[in-house]
Design a protein around this motif. Structure first.
Motif, mmCIF file in Angstrom:
data_model
loop_
_atom_site.group_PDB
_atom_site.id
_atom_site.type_symbol
_atom_site.label_atom_id
_atom_site.label_comp_id
_atom_site.label_asym_id
_atom_site.label_seq_id
_atom_site.Cartn_x
_atom_site.Cartn_y
_atom_site.Cartn_z
ATOM 1 N N ASP A 10 8.931 1.062 3.409
ATOM 2 C CA ASP A 10 9.986 0.655 4.334
ATOM 3 C C ASP A 10 9.448 0.464 5.753
ATOM 4 O OD1 ASP A 10 9.677 3.549 4.324
ATOM 5 O OD2 ASP A 10 11.393 3.612 5.686
ATOM 6 N N ASP A 11 8.247 0.938 6.031
ATOM 7 C CA ASP A 11 7.610 0.744 7.341
ATOM 8 C C ASP A 11 6.915 -0.622 7.320
ATOM 9 O OD1 ASP A 11 5.321 0.682 9.214
ATOM 10 O OD2 ASP A 11 6.019 2.695 9.741
ATOM 11 N N GLU A 12 7.460 -1.565 8.060
ATOM 12 C CA GLU A 12 6.965 -2.939 8.029
ATOM 13 C C GLU A 12 5.482 -3.040 8.397
ATOM 14 O OE1 GLU A 12 7.978 -7.329 9.940
ATOM 15 O OE2 GLU A 12 9.226 -5.620 10.464
ATOM 16 N N GLU A 15 3.307 -1.825 5.478
ATOM 17 C CA GLU A 15 3.339 -2.810 4.391
ATOM 18 C C GLU A 15 2.468 -4.010 4.718
ATOM 19 O OE1 GLU A 15 4.355 -6.488 2.724
ATOM 20 O OE2 GLU A 15 5.430 -5.946 4.549
ATOM 21 N N LYS A 16 2.575 -4.522 5.944
ATOM 22 C CA LYS A 16 1.787 -5.692 6.335
ATOM 23 C C LYS A 16 0.298 -5.366 6.382
ATOM 24 C CE LYS A 16 5.324 -8.165 8.929
ATOM 25 N NZ LYS A 16 5.434 -9.359 8.109
ATOM 26 N N SER A 33 10.254 -3.910 0.547
ATOM 27 C CA SER A 33 10.498 -3.032 1.699
ATOM 28 C C SER A 33 11.468 -1.892 1.389
ATOM 29 C CB SER A 33 11.018 -3.861 2.877
ATOM 30 O OG SER A 33 12.220 -4.500 2.515
#
Length: 85
Positions: A10-12, A15-16, A33
């Motif tokens: 859920d932490d963008e 994840e990126k 996400s």
């Protein structure tokens, strides 16, 4: 054919970052996400590995694993790595 890795976080930024690093290393990457989005994504895909955050709102990583394990057949299974942060 490269191995497919699913990133669920859920932490963008996390994840990126993970997605970018894995793509640089020539892995095929799919991502979600949230736990709910991951369930939908994984209904259509069977990655070789799932990297997931344990502490997510709405559905924790552990709850997601239980749902996925109930849906998994011997021909359709993935390995999991948990992220605690």
């Amino acid at each position: 054919m490269p191995h497919t890795i699913c990133v669920v976080d859920d932490d963008e930024m996390s994840e990126k970052m993970l997605t970018l690093i894995l793509k640089i290393e020539k892995y095929s990457v799919i991502s979600a996400s949230s736990g709910k989005a991951a369930v939908e994504l994984l209904d259509r895909n069977t990655p070789d590995l799932i990297l997931l955050d344990i502490d997510m709102p709405e559905m924790t990583g552990l709850e997601l694993i239980q749902i996925l394990k109930n849906k998994t057949t011997p021909k359709r299974s993935s390995r999991y790595i948990y992220k605690f942060a």
